[in-house]
Every structure is written in C-alpha cells, then in structure tokens.
Design a protein around this motif. Structure first.
Motif, PDB file in Angstrom:
ATOM      1  N   GLU A  14       0.826  -1.207   0.000  1.00 29.88           N
ATOM      2  CA  GLU A  14       0.000   0.000   0.000  1.00 29.88           C
ATOM      3  C   GLU A  14       0.861   1.259   0.000  1.00 29.88           C
ATOM      4  OE1 GLU A  14      -3.881  -1.604   2.485  1.00 29.88           O
ATOM      5  OE2 GLU A  14      -2.138  -0.868   3.581  1.00 29.88           O
ATOM      6  N   LEU A  15       1.845   1.285   0.888  1.00 32.13           N
ATOM      7  CA  LEU A  15       2.706   2.461   0.972  1.00 32.13           C
ATOM      8  C   LEU A  15       3.507   2.630  -0.316  1.00 32.13           C
ATOM      9  CD1 LEU A  15       3.792   4.872   2.547  1.00 32.13           C
ATOM     10  CD2 LEU A  15       5.469   3.341   3.604  1.00 32.13           C
ATOM     11  N   ALA A  16       4.017   1.533  -0.836  1.00 31.19           N
ATOM     12  CA  ALA A  16       4.799   1.596  -2.071  1.00 31.19           C
ATOM     13  C   ALA A  16       3.976   2.193  -3.211  1.00 31.19           C
ATOM     14  CB  ALA A  16       5.295   0.198  -2.438  1.00 31.19           C
ATOM     15  N   ARG A  17       2.731   1.742  -3.361  1.00 26.79           N
ATOM     16  CA  ARG A  17       1.859   2.290  -4.406  1.00 26.79           C
ATOM     17  C   ARG A  17       1.628   3.778  -4.209  1.00 26.79           C
ATOM     18  NH1 ARG A  17      -0.367  -2.565  -3.816  1.00 26.79           N
ATOM     19  NH2 ARG A  17      -1.955  -1.942  -2.306  1.00 26.79           N
ATOM     20  N   GLN A  18       1.398   4.189  -2.971  1.00 29.28           N
ATOM     21  CA  GLN A  18       1.099   5.595  -2.695  1.00 29.28           C
ATOM     22  C   GLN A  18       2.278   6.521  -2.999  1.00 29.28           C
ATOM     23  OE1 GLN A  18      -1.811   7.037  -2.008  1.00 29.28           O
ATOM     24  NE2 GLN A  18      -2.750   5.038  -2.185  1.00 29.28           N
TER      25      GLN A  18
END
Length: 75
Positions: A21-25
């Motif tokens: 999730e963090l990587a995508r954001q």
C-alpha cells in the motif's frame, strides 16, 4: 523528523499500512520499499518526504474516524 529503516517500518505497521500500500502511494515497488526497511537501499530525501506526507495523511484520516467514533459514543 528523520526516518530510519527501523522507524519507517515501525510507523508503517503501527498505522496499519502494508508495504504494498505504501509503495503504491509513493510510487515505488514493494520490493524497493522492503529493501529500504532492511537497510539494503538508501532512502532518498524526496522519497522520505513522500512517505512522511503519506503517514500524515493516514494519521489525519484516523483522527477523523476516532473523533467521529467518540462523538457517537457520547450520545
């Protein structure tokens, strides 16, 4: 605030955010983010800024949810 690999992982998990999730954001791969948390890759100032902004956004959302929950319980 200066992020270290350890603080990055701790804050991320405490906020309930997965690496994916963090990587995508923030626009990186989850494997790259994982390598940063393992101290195998360097956290650039720009990426650190993006991650901190995402943490602030999630924290603000959680605060709103908690405030709304508290208001419902007061009634």
């Amino acid at each position: 605030m200066k992020l270290t690999p350890e603080s990055l992982q701790k804050i991320r998990t405490n906020l309930g955010i997965t690496q994916g999730e963090l990587a995508r954001q923030v626009g990186v791969s989850s494997s790259f983010l994982s390598a940063i948390e393992r101290n195998e890759r360097r956290l650039t100032p720009r990426l650190e800024f993006e991650i901190l902004e995402e943490f602030r956004a999630v924290s603000a959302e959680l605060k709103v949810i908690i405030d709304e929950f508290d208001q419902l319980n007061e009634k």
